[in-house]
Write a protein that holds these residues in place. Sequence first.
Motif: not given
Length: 580
Positions: A68-73, A153-154
Amino acid sequence: MEASSTSLKKIKFGKLKVVRRRLLQRYEHQPFISCLAGFYSCRWKRYQRRRTEPGKCCCKTRECVFFPLLVGAFCFSLVFLYMWGEAKNDYNNFDWYNYGNLGFWFLWSLVLLIVAAILFMYITLLLVLAMCLLAEGQQLYLHWSHKIGTFLVLGFSITAIFILSVLWGDQWKTVRLSFQITAPYLHVGAITIMVLLSWPMSLHAIRADKKVVQVIIVGPYLAILLFLFLIPLGMYSPCIREVGTLGPKPALIGHRGAPMLAPENTEMSFQKTIEHGADGLETDVTISYDGVPFLMHDSTLSRTTNIKEVYPNDTAQNAALFSWDALKELNAGAWFLKDKPFSCMGSLSRADQNQAMNQSIYKLSSFLRLADSQNKLVIFDLYRPPEKHPYRNSWINRTLEVILNESGIRPHLVLWLENDMRSFVQSVAPGFQQTMGSKAPVEDLLMDNIVKLNLAYTEMSSEDIRKYAEANITTNFYVINEPWLFSLAWCSGAHSVTTNAVHILKNLSQPLFLMTPRQYNIMWILTDLTSLLLISLIFALHWWRERSFSCCAHEGDPMLETGTYNKFRTELSNMPTVIA
């Protein structure tokens, strides 16, 4: 009996051939999977990776938390890139703001755009690799270096969005305006992404061995898909209109002349504006210490003149505190060739470069005579001199003297914007077109004899434009440089715009985005129906493939029973050698 036994063996042999063929198909594109896993996980060898067993989670618990952190970023980087990309209209203001804080000129806006684009492409690549691995039934494992990159990135995207929101909150208004142009295309793009996501999503949903897991996977997907299908119902754009209802193209007013082609607020800049067919000229007026109105936007002379060379000890002094004799000694053009204030500036000819190098500060009287000779409207911001200035309290009177007595400009060409002493100005110069810099009730505007509004483009509203037009009050928006924003102003009914890009906007023969409601409805319905058909086919394909495996596993052969078969298939997938 023998015939029956032979027939049974042939059936089993045929099913084994089906299983073998399907397993071989999985191995035929192992190099492709190796590349995916290599770039995503740095696991280039087959024994380093594992397939997802049917009904099992696609990754370990720790990876499930990180995905989910990857999707959020991805989402935050997309939002920032879109926001900053649409802010291109105001890059010059951003760079000017940084100049005021840092003391030197640099195209920080362009650097920020490049960084945002690189980070977005990086995080998008990671997400695409993850989706491809999921579509191939591979377990996800993001390499630690990519995890650090994802956090960077995030963090960068959230920080940049927060800072810009605090310091430059009006850009969100620009984003909202941009949706009136880009929303139809964003809708098609979002639907396309949902179609692509349906492949791994349907694969894992069909393989799930519990109904609850299937609902968890499919439920949110279908909810988002339904939202995207229906979102056009609430979409509005003035550029979606019936044929024949589009108004005339807005008139163009050169903002400080043509600052992309020549040094701002100089004679060359206004001549370039006139050459490109502008209908009016906009500038900024300051009064010198000895009472000569001249053109200067900044409060100091350091950005647009060579004062550091001529008067190095007075670089921070207010421009109004210099005499005209001192001001006319300064060069007002060399900075333009050195700093290149706009990222989209074209190359100047040798003649233009020489002309720019020899520009000086322009007097208001000369500016007005030029405008009158070319029959151009003029509008200007009039700056009140600082404390202890001789003309601190008579600045408007002195400006009126120059306009009425020294320049000889015809009064109807002057759009008078200054609000102080407006009644006095109307009594002295009744021919001026009284212009207001903010919205107000129509009754108040008519009472003050206002005939034009000069508004920031972020206040653009087709409803307000129409309301004022009914009272014979025209509307001008500033500063509009981008074709998409000019197209929106055109569709909204704006009568004129102030722009840095007269040479670009003059070439637009119609808005960039313009379609009838019928055309848009057809586009919307076809997009939704096509995507629905493709998604249904993808679901049906995965269901058929998994059902074929299940049928082979259930009919007779102990080795092909569900648990044994799945274990056999998983072990074969993880073998380091290819089946011959």
